[in-house]
Motif scaffolding. Structure first.
Motif, PDB file in Angstrom:
ATOM      1  N   ILE A   1      17.596 -11.591   2.701  1.00 37.84           N
ATOM      2  CA  ILE A   1      17.333 -10.160   2.851  1.00 37.84           C
ATOM      3  C   ILE A   1      16.199  -9.733   1.919  1.00 37.84           C
ATOM      4  CG2 ILE A   1      18.360  -7.850   2.653  1.00 37.84           C
ATOM      5  CD1 ILE A   1      19.541  -9.493   4.908  1.00 37.84           C
ATOM      6  N   ILE A   2      16.330 -10.165   0.672  1.00 35.96           N
ATOM      7  CA  ILE A   2      15.300  -9.812  -0.306  1.00 35.96           C
ATOM      8  C   ILE A   2      13.959 -10.416   0.105  1.00 35.96           C
ATOM      9  CG2 ILE A   2      14.569 -10.123  -2.717  1.00 35.96           C
ATOM     10  CD1 ILE A   2      17.623 -10.155  -3.388  1.00 35.96           C
ATOM     11  N   TYR A   3      14.032 -11.636   0.603  1.00 32.08           N
ATOM     12  CA  TYR A   3      12.819 -12.335   1.012  1.00 32.08           C
ATOM     13  C   TYR A   3      12.083 -11.591   2.123  1.00 32.08           C
ATOM     14  CZ  TYR A   3       9.825 -16.078   2.721  1.00 32.08           C
ATOM     15  OH  TYR A   3       8.761 -16.807   3.120  1.00 32.08           O
ATOM     16  N   ILE A   4      12.853 -10.903   3.006  1.00 35.96           N
ATOM     17  CA  ILE A   4      12.224 -10.123   4.078  1.00 35.96           C
ATOM     18  C   ILE A   4      11.715  -8.781   3.563  1.00 35.96           C
ATOM     19  CG2 ILE A   4      12.657  -8.904   6.254  1.00 35.96           C
ATOM     20  CD1 ILE A   4      14.721 -11.156   6.885  1.00 35.96           C
ATOM     21  N   VAL A   5      12.551  -8.144   2.758  1.00 37.86           N
ATOM     22  CA  VAL A   5      12.227  -6.771   2.343  1.00 37.86           C
ATOM     23  C   VAL A   5      11.119  -6.741   1.294  1.00 37.86           C
ATOM     24  CG1 VAL A   5      13.146  -4.702   1.219  1.00 37.86           C
ATOM     25  CG2 VAL A   5      14.510  -5.908   2.941  1.00 37.86           C
ATOM     26  N   LEU A   6      11.165  -7.686   0.368  1.00 37.21           N
ATOM     27  CA  LEU A   6      10.249  -7.657  -0.777  1.00 37.21           C
ATOM     28  C   LEU A   6       8.763  -7.617  -0.388  1.00 37.21           C
ATOM     29  CD1 LEU A   6      10.315  -7.632  -3.900  1.00 37.21           C
ATOM     30  CD2 LEU A   6       9.974 -10.110  -3.799  1.00 37.21           C
ATOM     31  N   PRO A   7       8.284  -8.536   0.449  1.00 34.17           N
ATOM     32  CA  PRO A   7       6.844  -8.492   0.780  1.00 34.17           C
ATOM     33  C   PRO A   7       6.438  -7.193   1.455  1.00 34.17           C
ATOM     34  CG  PRO A   7       7.853 -10.538   1.556  1.00 34.17           C
ATOM     35  CD  PRO A   7       8.959  -9.650   1.122  1.00 34.17           C
ATOM     36  N   ILE A   8       7.331  -6.674   2.318  1.00 41.88           N
ATOM     37  CA  ILE A   8       7.011  -5.421   3.002  1.00 41.88           C
ATOM     38  C   ILE A   8       6.880  -4.298   1.972  1.00 41.88           C
ATOM     39  CG2 ILE A   8       7.836  -3.697   4.657  1.00 41.88           C
ATOM     40  CD1 ILE A   8       9.221  -5.986   6.156  1.00 41.88           C
ATOM     41  N   ALA A   9       7.879  -4.212   1.100  1.00 42.99           N
ATOM     42  CA  ALA A   9       7.883  -3.149   0.091  1.00 42.99           C
ATOM     43  C   ALA A   9       6.673  -3.268  -0.828  1.00 42.99           C
ATOM     44  CB  ALA A   9       9.181  -3.211  -0.713  1.00 42.99           C
ATOM     45  N   LEU A  10       6.395  -4.510  -1.212  1.00 48.57           N
ATOM     46  CA  LEU A  10       5.285  -4.747  -2.134  1.00 48.57           C
ATOM     47  C   LEU A  10       3.945  -4.317  -1.514  1.00 48.57           C
ATOM     48  CD1 LEU A  10       5.298  -6.076  -4.989  1.00 48.57           C
ATOM     49  CD2 LEU A  10       4.190  -8.033  -3.884  1.00 48.57           C
ATOM     50  N   THR A  11       3.754  -4.699  -0.246  1.00 47.92           N
ATOM     51  CA  THR A  11       2.511  -4.334   0.437  1.00 47.92           C
ATOM     52  C   THR A  11       2.367  -2.822   0.520  1.00 47.92           C
ATOM     53  OG1 THR A  11       2.873  -6.302   1.764  1.00 47.92           O
ATOM     54  CG2 THR A  11       1.151  -4.825   2.501  1.00 47.92           C
ATOM     55  N   PHE A  12       3.480  -2.157   0.841  1.00 50.68           N
ATOM     56  CA  PHE A  12       3.450  -0.697   0.916  1.00 50.68           C
ATOM     57  C   PHE A  12       3.103  -0.084  -0.430  1.00 50.68           C
ATOM     58  CE2 PHE A  12       4.916   1.279   4.926  1.00 50.68           C
ATOM     59  CZ  PHE A  12       5.033   0.121   5.693  1.00 50.68           C
ATOM     60  N   THR A  13       3.694  -0.599  -1.489  1.00 50.31           N
ATOM     61  CA  THR A  13       3.430  -0.041  -2.819  1.00 50.31           C
ATOM     62  C   THR A  13       1.973  -0.243  -3.202  1.00 50.31           C
ATOM     63  OG1 THR A  13       5.311  -1.488  -3.268  1.00 50.31           O
ATOM     64  CG2 THR A  13       4.877   0.257  -4.860  1.00 50.31           C
ATOM     65  N   LYS A  14       1.487  -1.452  -2.951  1.00 53.39           N
ATOM     66  CA  LYS A  14       0.092  -1.736  -3.283  1.00 53.39           C
ATOM     67  C   LYS A  14      -0.837  -0.784  -2.528  1.00 53.39           C
ATOM     68  CE  LYS A  14      -0.558  -6.250  -5.184  1.00 53.39           C
ATOM     69  NZ  LYS A  14      -1.078  -7.605  -4.988  1.00 53.39           N
ATOM     70  N   GLN A  15      -0.510  -0.570  -1.259  1.00 51.23           N
ATOM     71  CA  GLN A  15      -1.348   0.304  -0.447  1.00 51.23           C
ATOM     72  C   GLN A  15      -1.299   1.737  -0.967  1.00 51.23           C
ATOM     73  OE1 GLN A  15      -3.323  -1.006   2.229  1.00 51.23           O
ATOM     74  NE2 GLN A  15      -4.267   0.922   1.636  1.00 51.23           N
TER      75      GLN A  15
ATOM     76  N   VAL B   1      -0.289  -2.480   7.102  1.00 53.29           N
ATOM     77  CA  VAL B   1       0.719  -1.478   6.748  1.00 53.29           C
ATOM     78  C   VAL B   1       1.000  -0.558   7.943  1.00 53.29           C
ATOM     79  CG1 VAL B   1       1.117   0.570   5.337  1.00 53.29           C
ATOM     80  CG2 VAL B   1       0.257  -1.527   4.278  1.00 53.29           C
ATOM     81  N   LEU B   2      -0.088  -0.167   8.588  1.00 52.75           N
ATOM     82  CA  LEU B   2       0.060   0.724   9.741  1.00 52.75           C
ATOM     83  C   LEU B   2       0.895   0.067  10.851  1.00 52.75           C
ATOM     84  CD1 LEU B   2      -0.926   3.490  10.672  1.00 52.75           C
ATOM     85  CD2 LEU B   2      -2.877   2.357  11.740  1.00 52.75           C
ATOM     86  N   LEU B   3       0.596  -1.197  11.104  1.00 53.80           N
ATOM     87  CA  LEU B   3       1.335  -1.936  12.147  1.00 53.80           C
ATOM     88  C   LEU B   3       2.818  -2.044  11.822  1.00 53.80           C
ATOM     89  CD1 LEU B   3      -0.616  -5.044  13.483  1.00 53.80           C
ATOM     90  CD2 LEU B   3       0.572  -3.291  14.775  1.00 53.80           C
ATOM     91  N   ILE B   4       3.101  -2.382  10.569  1.00 59.28           N
ATOM     92  CA  ILE B   4       4.500  -2.489  10.147  1.00 59.28           C
ATOM     93  C   ILE B   4       5.199  -1.146  10.341  1.00 59.28           C
ATOM     94  CG2 ILE B   4       6.091  -2.887   8.234  1.00 59.28           C
ATOM     95  CD1 ILE B   4       3.960  -4.726   7.005  1.00 59.28           C
ATOM     96  N   ALA B   5       4.540  -0.091   9.864  1.00 56.24           N
ATOM     97  CA  ALA B   5       5.153   1.233   9.917  1.00 56.24           C
ATOM     98  C   ALA B   5       5.473   1.632  11.352  1.00 56.24           C
ATOM     99  CB  ALA B   5       4.235   2.264   9.266  1.00 56.24           C
ATOM    100  N   ILE B   6       4.481   1.466  12.236  1.00 53.33           N
ATOM    101  CA  ILE B   6       4.690   1.880  13.631  1.00 53.33           C
ATOM    102  C   ILE B   6       5.746   1.006  14.319  1.00 53.33           C
ATOM    103  CG2 ILE B   6       3.574   1.934  15.891  1.00 53.33           C
ATOM    104  CD1 ILE B   6       1.084   2.973  14.489  1.00 53.33           C
ATOM    105  N   SER B   7       5.629  -0.310  14.146  1.00 54.56           N
ATOM    106  CA  SER B   7       6.578  -1.216  14.789  1.00 54.56           C
ATOM    107  C   SER B   7       8.010  -0.925  14.335  1.00 54.56           C
ATOM    108  CB  SER B   7       6.242  -2.671  14.465  1.00 54.56           C
ATOM    109  OG  SER B   7       4.965  -2.975  14.927  1.00 54.56           O
TER     110      SER B   7
END
Lengths: 341, 248
Positions: free
Chosen positions: B19-33, B226-232
């Motif tokens: 779970i962490i492995y899936i959530v972490l990269p997404i969250a990290l990318t969003f924060t960086k952005q 980020v945009l793709l993740i958000a919309i999907s």
């Protein structure tokens, strides 16, 4: 009305062999048999869910053997009841009329009318899964009757209901029958249903219809030992006839029927007592076993070398303080002794 | 604490890794952005990006619709009929899942050399190949869950096969079918390999990410990612919620 003529079918582990019988218009016909006898398969063949390997099915003289179900003008109530779960009770009942493209207003009137008679008016807006077993069965019956089918097929309709609901529905079924005057083919393993609803009965054993006739007639005069055993004759003896008496292993009992090679007595026809009962067949024996069946107790009483099974009530079992090895009298009427081949 | 609780805790610990492995990269990318918001806003106003996004949404939605059109009948047959080589057919349906997606592109292009190259049709075909199993399998499972007694009763009450299908089987299987179609849609949205080979143009968002990465590097491809993740995710969650409500 319905004629099944030499129908044969093998399907999965079930089979039906050369079954022939007739249901007359307005008749309530029961197919009685133990589970696995092929009763459901027989209904499915008549409903058009499966097609027979051999034989014919006729309705009003018209061959329907290979017609699809929707062309047979009958209603099928499977054991699972199978109310449409995504529709309210109203739409379940109205389903058959809707497929016939009957005007909405007319459907409404008819549904209300039938719901009133079956006492389900207050359920019309509910979804099936919120109903009790008895309520579901009423809805299924309403859904089947509203299309005024030539024949209604019922598969163990009361098997999953508790005793009170079942006996109430049995009583009401007789009332509805008078009101709607429908023709029914009802398969069951329950003697109670057969006796209280059936005009005629066909006994089905191992895929064969072994005896057909009026209900009382069949229950009193089973054609052979197998049928007798299924119909609850637990005491079956082979012996010889001497005048109006039947002799088996040194026991001579009075009989009234036409003598044949075997006789049978139901365990509930036998009276067990510590005093000599006033009956035309009385024997002294010894209790060798008993088995508690709830309201009843089944005793095995040995007279000479012959074992009799008898039912007594739990109360009299306690009153007589019956123990193994105890001496008792058993008695039964000569008219309770049935003869068959 | 009893021994059993240690057991549960141990399993929860192991389980949370993924779970962490899936959530972490997404969250990290969003924060960086989030630290570079202007770049993000620039990107979402970029006509090229918006056009690519539109292409992605259109083609995946078309794919989901086509998969429903052909998948529902197939699912019904698989659920209701017994026939020779049924398991073979079932196996064929799962084939797209085991073929590498670049290979899917190659074999489709080999089969339809001129018709599909660089076209919307090509994109939809690539998507359909890799994503239709979801719709087929969940349609089959949906129909399997409909008791065939219901259909038999409907037939005995006078409904034809078609009428029975439309009024009983289909409505009852619909939530399951839609769940599958959503998976098909999501899988189509995320397809790259086959599209890359068949149709580099018309440009879809998932190809654009790749292009930006190769031409301008990681940082440049981030906003559109980020945009793709958000919309999907938003659409996926919304559709799942709608179907979930219909089921409940």
């Amino acid at each position: 009305m319905l004629r099944v003529d030499g129908v044969t079918k093998t399907w999965k582990e079930f089979k039906i062999e050369k079954v022939s019988f007739e249901v007359k218009r307005g008749e309530y016909f029961i197919v009685l048999g133990p589970s696995g006898a092929g009763k459901t398969l027989l209904l499915e063949l008549i409903a058009g869910i499966h097609f027979p390997d051999g034989g014919r099915i006729l309705m009003d003289g018209r061959g329907v053997t290979h017609l699809p179900p929707e062309k047979r003008k009958l209603s099928y109530i499977p054991q699972e009841i199978a109310l449409f779960p995504h529709m309210k009770v109203y739409d379940n009942i109205a389903y058959g009329l809707k497929t016939k493209k009957i005007p909405k207003e007319e459907i409404k009137t008819k549904v209300k009318e039938i719901a009133e008679i079956l006492e389900i008016s207050h359920l019309l807006h509910r979804k099936p899964k919120t109903l009790s077993g008895g309520e579901q069965q009423r809805v299924a019956i309403a859904r089947a009757l509203i299309v005024e089918p030539n024949l209604i097929l019922l598969d163990e309709p009361f098997a999953n209901l508790d005793v009170h609901v079942k006996s109430k529905l049995l009583r009401e079924m007789r009332v509805w029958r008078k009101k709607f005057n429908f023709t029914a083919l009802h398969v069951t393993h329950s003697f109670e249903e057969a006796l209280s609803l059936g005009d005629r009965v066909g006994v089905m054993l191992n895929g064969k219809l072994v005896q057909t006739g009026e209900v009382k007639q069949v229950f009193m005069n089973p054609k052979n030992e197998k049928i007798a055993r299924f119909l609850g004759f637990e005491n079956i003896f082979e012996g010889c006839v001497r005048g109006d008496r039947f002799v088996v292993d040194g026991i001579s009992m009075k009989i009234t029927g036409k003598p044949k090679a075997k006789v049978g007595v139901r365990p509930d026809s036998i009276v067990v007592s510590t005093n000599i009962p006033d009956m035309d067949n009385v024997f002294r024996g010894r209790v060798i076993a008993f088995e508690d069946l709830g309201a009843l107790v089944r005793l095995t009483v040995k007279v000479n070398n012959v074992e009799f099974k008898a039912f007594i009530t739990h109360t009299s079992f306690l009153e007589m303080e019956i123990k193994e090895g105890q001496e008792v009298f058993i008695g039964f009427k000569s008219s309770s002794v049935y003869c068959f081949d | 604490m009893r021994r059993k609780d240690y057991f549960d805790a141990f399993f929860a610990l192991l389980g949370s890794f993924l779970i962490i492995y899936i959530v972490l990269p997404i969250a990290l990318t969003f924060t960086k952005q989030a630290e570079e918001l202007n770049l993000f806003f620039e990107t979402i106003q970029d006509a090229v990006v918006l056009d690519a996004l539109k292409n992605s949404l259109l083609t995946s939605t078309a794919t989901a619709i086509v998969s429903l059109f052909f998948g529902i009948p197939l699912g019904y047959v698989l659920a209701r009929k017994e026939f020779k080589n049924k398991s073979l057919i079932q196996g064929i349906i799962d084939v797209p899942i085991v073929i590498p997606h670049s290979v899917v592109g190659i074999i489709l292009l080999t089969t339809f050399p001129n018709k599909i190259l660089d076209s919307y049709l090509g994109i939809v075909m690539a998507m359909l190949f890799v994503s239709s199993p979801f719709t087929i399998n969940s349609a089959r499972d949906g129909f399997l869950a409909v008791d065939d007694r219901l259909e038999q009763v409907a037939r005995s009450l006078g409904a034809t096969k078609l009428k029975t299908f439309l009024t009983i089987s289909l409505p009852l299987a619909l939530p399951s079918i839609f769940s599958g179609a959503i998976m098909t849609w999501a899988r189509a949205m995320s397809e790259v390999g086959a599209i890359l080979i068949i149709a580099y143009y018309p440009k879809t968002a998932q190809i654009l990410v790749l292009e930006y990465f190769e031409n301008f590097g990681l940082k440049a491809s981030m906003p559109i990612s980020v945009l793709l993740i958000a919309i999907s995710l938003t659409l996926f969650a919304f559709l799942r919620w709608v179907v979930g409500r219909a089921k409940g």
